[in-house]
Design an enzyme around this catalytic site. Structure first.
Site, PDB file in Angstrom:
ATOM      1  N   HIS A 183      16.663  32.187  85.457  1.00 34.04           N
ATOM      2  CA  HIS A 183      16.740  31.655  84.100  1.00 34.04           C
ATOM      3  C   HIS A 183      15.408  31.084  83.611  1.00 34.04           C
ATOM      4  CE1 HIS A 183      18.579  29.789  80.746  1.00 34.04           C
ATOM      5  NE2 HIS A 183      17.778  28.780  81.012  1.00 34.04           N
TER       6      HIS A 183
ATOM      7  N   ARG B 220      21.115  37.623  73.925  1.00 33.31           N
ATOM      8  CA  ARG B 220      21.932  37.070  75.017  1.00 33.31           C
ATOM      9  C   ARG B 220      22.771  35.921  74.456  1.00 33.31           C
ATOM     10  NH1 ARG B 220      16.902  37.950  78.234  1.00 33.31           N
ATOM     11  NH2 ARG B 220      17.450  39.096  80.119  1.00 33.31           N
TER      12      ARG B 220
ATOM     13  N   ARG C  95      24.856  41.309  72.497  1.00 35.25           N
ATOM     14  CA  ARG C  95      25.567  41.511  73.755  1.00 35.25           C
ATOM     15  C   ARG C  95      26.701  40.504  73.838  1.00 35.25           C
ATOM     16  NH1 ARG C  95      22.520  40.971  79.371  1.00 35.25           N
ATOM     17  NH2 ARG C  95      22.741  38.756  78.943  1.00 35.25           N
TER      18      ARG C  95
ATOM     19  N   GLU D  60      23.784  48.204  84.623  1.00 37.24           N
ATOM     20  CA  GLU D  60      23.109  47.211  85.459  1.00 37.24           C
ATOM     21  C   GLU D  60      23.750  47.057  86.834  1.00 37.24           C
ATOM     22  OE1 GLU D  60      22.938  43.450  83.390  1.00 37.24           O
ATOM     23  OE2 GLU D  60      24.991  43.616  82.659  1.00 37.24           O
TER      24      GLU D  60
ATOM     25  N   ASN E 142      17.237  43.763  85.635  1.00 32.69           N
ATOM     26  CA  ASN E 142      17.322  42.525  86.431  1.00 32.69           C
ATOM     27  C   ASN E 142      18.509  42.596  87.391  1.00 32.69           C
ATOM     28  OD1 ASN E 142      15.370  41.831  84.640  1.00 32.69           O
ATOM     29  ND2 ASN E 142      16.654  40.496  83.420  1.00 32.69           N
ATOM     30  N   ASP E 143      19.652  42.975  86.813  1.00 35.01           N
ATOM     31  CA  ASP E 143      20.837  43.058  87.671  1.00 35.01           C
ATOM     32  C   ASP E 143      20.865  44.358  88.464  1.00 35.01           C
ATOM     33  OD1 ASP E 143      22.326  40.643  87.481  1.00 35.01           O
ATOM     34  OD2 ASP E 143      22.595  41.108  85.367  1.00 35.01           O
TER      35      ASP E 143
ATOM     36  N   ARG F 140      18.789  37.611  92.562  1.00 37.76           N
ATOM     37  CA  ARG F 140      17.630  37.531  91.666  1.00 37.76           C
ATOM     38  C   ARG F 140      17.113  36.117  91.453  1.00 37.76           C
ATOM     39  NH1 ARG F 140      20.380  39.156  85.869  1.00 37.76           N
ATOM     40  NH2 ARG F 140      18.849  37.817  84.901  1.00 37.76           N
TER      41      ARG F 140
ATOM     42  N   CYS G   5      16.209  47.008  78.863  1.00 38.30           N
ATOM     43  CA  CYS G   5      16.066  45.643  78.345  1.00 38.30           C
ATOM     44  C   CYS G   5      15.851  44.602  79.447  1.00 38.30           C
ATOM     45  CB  CYS G   5      17.274  45.266  77.496  1.00 38.30           C
ATOM     46  SG  CYS G   5      18.783  45.119  78.441  1.00 38.30           S
TER      47      CYS G   5
HETATM   48  C1  PEP Z   1      19.474  42.503  83.087  1.00 38.50           C
HETATM   49  O1  PEP Z   1      20.316  42.275  83.957  1.00 38.50           O
HETATM   50  O2  PEP Z   1      18.479  43.237  83.267  1.00 38.50           O
HETATM   51  C2  PEP Z   1      19.597  41.901  81.753  1.00 38.50           C
HETATM   52  C3  PEP Z   1      18.799  42.246  80.770  1.00 38.50           C
HETATM   53  O3  PEP Z   1      20.536  40.953  81.573  1.00 38.50           O
HETATM   54  P1  PEP Z   1      20.448  39.426  82.098  1.00 38.50           P
HETATM   55  O4  PEP Z   1      19.034  39.177  82.551  1.00 38.50           O
HETATM   56  O5  PEP Z   1      20.841  38.577  80.952  1.00 38.50           O
HETATM   57  O6  PEP Z   1      21.440  39.418  83.200  1.00 38.50           O
HETATM   58 MG    MG Z   2      22.192  41.411  83.435  1.00 41.74          MG
END
Ligand code: PEP
Ligand code: MG
Length: 579
Positions: A190, A297, A334, A433, A456-457, A467, A504
């Protein structure tokens, strides 16, 4: 001078004095009292110590009767520290010699103690947590309710913290916070995402930086190299200042690209969108030359609503604001990605054992149907005002996608029955993801209007790397060949089925990957707004032909290290100024 190595998660460099968020995550500023008031501070200290001792004795006795004397023994160490004359003498001496407040003396001396423990063998190093515990206990007594937060700063600072909670990051005084450094966290935690959104340098995963720095120390946060330099020497400061001047010149040059298209030298257009967490950030997307919002988000609406949930009107107002700012440009909203590290665990009566594999995201929404429907109503109502699309997060199975779409249709019907106008053709997309979605994307492509790759996920779930966990941060990389293969598969599937593909995740904001992604066929990215100008510069300096060669070459490598070093070299050739 001391150099700490972590993970650089938001680029740039800052040289500034530090504030350290202490044990309980509040800040203990360096404060002095008048020369006659030092005795008063020592008095306050003695009272706080006495109260803390009493508290500990009670705690030890009750723990002993409930859990046995062995468990209660941990409090003996705490008690021993509270009567350790050597330690107490040092605290008193600091107050007397420097006329500091009792809390500043306690925080500084206990931090020194913690540092000493870190130098010792493992068993003793574990004691650092105990020292924090004691510090917390005494400070609680000293400070009571009058905490210093980060919302009313009067000078520019860099914030050092063990970790930052979402509500702390939301409450940051953006005018004065020039950089972030944390003990915990990984590339897509975060703090990292917020730092990038704010466009300030950040390094996370430093393990023990908060122990090594005192409030007021000068630090350099180098988000490019992932290091923090504590009390730098003059020559180091000079070097960095030269670098900063070059960066400012480069930023000026980039500003001039703002209104130019992101088009490659051989004429291929790329769409650059911005990721936002708060409605106000939409203005920054336009200021940086972004063409729309590729990822809003919305779970950030839950910040600061500890005891209540956002109402339909709260949602509606936030979305309307973004849509109005964007004046007809695309806005991808989203649906709520609550769960995992995002808000729900702290409030849950029974926290989950594996929250990242738990009731997260779309799964959470299915379990909290009313909350989901409230949000969908607001999105659908707001969609009349502009160019809105809906994006469902963490879709793992086709059934989930179908269920989400069915609920959306229900909500639409409800609104129509109530005589409320909605657009019936709002495009619906899904985040790709998790590996199951990436591997099944040909099937999903028949039921969505677009894909958005959440790297990211996707990285986290493909490589089994949390992560947010600094201990495994080096394993978290978009350059892993398995991850790249999944990404390529999704892009190809989108092309085959004429379904739009956006990327993204934070990988998109990282300049090193842009050539590779273009070569794989990607033409739309949604990134942290401050990354837009540099990405545009790279895009305008390359050809797709070259990008394809890069992608082809990368597919022959079998380790992420080789891939990263190859891509870095390529970028250096295209944009030496980035280094
Ligand atoms: C991701 O998972 O890449 C994503 C963009 O969503 P978040 O970082 O909000 O989980
Ligand atoms: Mg994500």
């Amino acid at each position: 001078m001391e150099i700490k190595k972590g993970v650089g998660v938001s680029p740039g460099v800052v040289i500034c004095q530090a504030v350290v968020l202490d044990a309980e995550e509040y800040r203990i500023p360096e404060r002095h009292v008048g020369p006659n008031q030092a005795d008063g501070e020592i008095d306050r200290l003695e009272k706080a110590l006495a109260a803390s001792r009493e508290e500990l004795i009670d705690l030890r006795d009750s723990t002993s009767s409930k859990l046995g004397t062995e468990t209660a023994a941990i409090f003996d160490f705490h008690l021993a520290m509270l009567v350790d004359e050597l330690l107490l003498k040092k605290i008193r001496a600091k107050i007397k010699a420097e006329n500091t407040t009792a809390e500043f003396a306690v925080a500084t001396i206990l931090r020194e103690y913690a540092r000493d423990f870190l130098q010792m063998p493992e068993f003793w190093a574990d004691r650092v947590k105990d020292v924090y515990d004691i510090e917390k206990r005494i400070l609680r007594r000293l400070i009571g309710e009058s905490r210093e937060g980060l919302s009313n700063l009067t000078e520019d600072v860099v914030v050092l913290a063990h970790d930052l909670t979402p509500s702390q990051t939301a409450g940051l005084d953006r005018k004065h916070i020039l950089g972030l450094a944390t003990d915990a966290g990984g590339r897509t935690s975060h703090t990292a995402i917020v730092a990038r959104a704010l466009g300030i340098p950040a390094v996370v995963g430093l393990n023990d930086v908060t122990v090594s720095v005192d409030a007021g120390d000068t630090v350099i946060v180098d988000g490019n190299r992932g290091i923090v330099i504590i009390s730098p020497e003059e020559s180091t400061i000079d070097e960095y200042q030269k670098h900063l001047r070059r960066q400012i010149e480069f930023a000026r040059e980039l500003d001039q690209l703002r209104d130019l298209p992101a088009v490659t030298m051989d004429g291929h257009e790329v769409t650059l969108l911005g990721n936002i967490e708060f409605p106000d950030e939409a203005t920054n997307v336009i200021a940086k030359g972004g063409q729309g919002i590729g990822l809003y988000r919305t779970e950030f609406l839950y910040l600061g609503t500890e005891n209540s949930e956002p109402t339909e009107e709260d949602h509606y107002r936030a979305y309307s604001k973004v849509i109005e700012i964007m004046e007809g440009r695309p806005v991808v909203i989203r649906t709520l990605d609550l769960g995992a590290d995002k808000y729900t665990q702290a409030r849950a009566a029974v926290p989950e054992r594996n929250p990242f594999l738990g009731l997260r995201s779309i799964r959470f929404c299915f379990h909290h149907l009313q909350l989901f429907k409230t949000q969908l109503r607001a999105i659908l109502r707001a969609s009349l005002k502009g160019n809105v699309s809906i994006l469902f997060p963490l879709v793992t199975t086709l059934m989930e996608l179908r269920q989400a779409k069915m609920i959306m249709r229900d909500v639409m019907e409800d609104l129509e029955e109530e005589g409320i106008d909605v657009r019936s053709d709002v495009p619906v997309g899904m985040m790709v993801e998790v590996p199951s979605a990436a591997l099944q994307c040909d099937k999903f492509a028949q039921e969505v209007d677009y894909f958005s790759i959440g790297t990211n996920d996707l990285i986290q779930y493909t490589l089994a790397v949390d992560r947010t966990n600094e201990r495994v941060a080096p394993l978290f990389t978009p350059a892993n060949p398995a991850v790249l293969r999944l990404i390529k598969g999704v892009i190809r599937s989108g092309q085959r089925h004429d379904v739009g593909v956006t990327l993204c995740g934070e990988m998109g904001s990282d300049l090193e990957y842009i050539l590779l992604l273009l070569g794989m066929g990607l033409r739309t990215l949604s990134v942290a707004p401050p990354a837009i100008p540099e990405l545009k510069k790279v895009i305008r300096s390359v050809t797709i032909e070259r990008a394809k060669k890069v992608s082809k070459k990368v597919s022959t490598f079998d380790s992420d290290k080789q891939i990263v070093s190859f891509l870095r070299n390529q970028l250096r050739q295209v944009l030496p100024e980035a280094y």
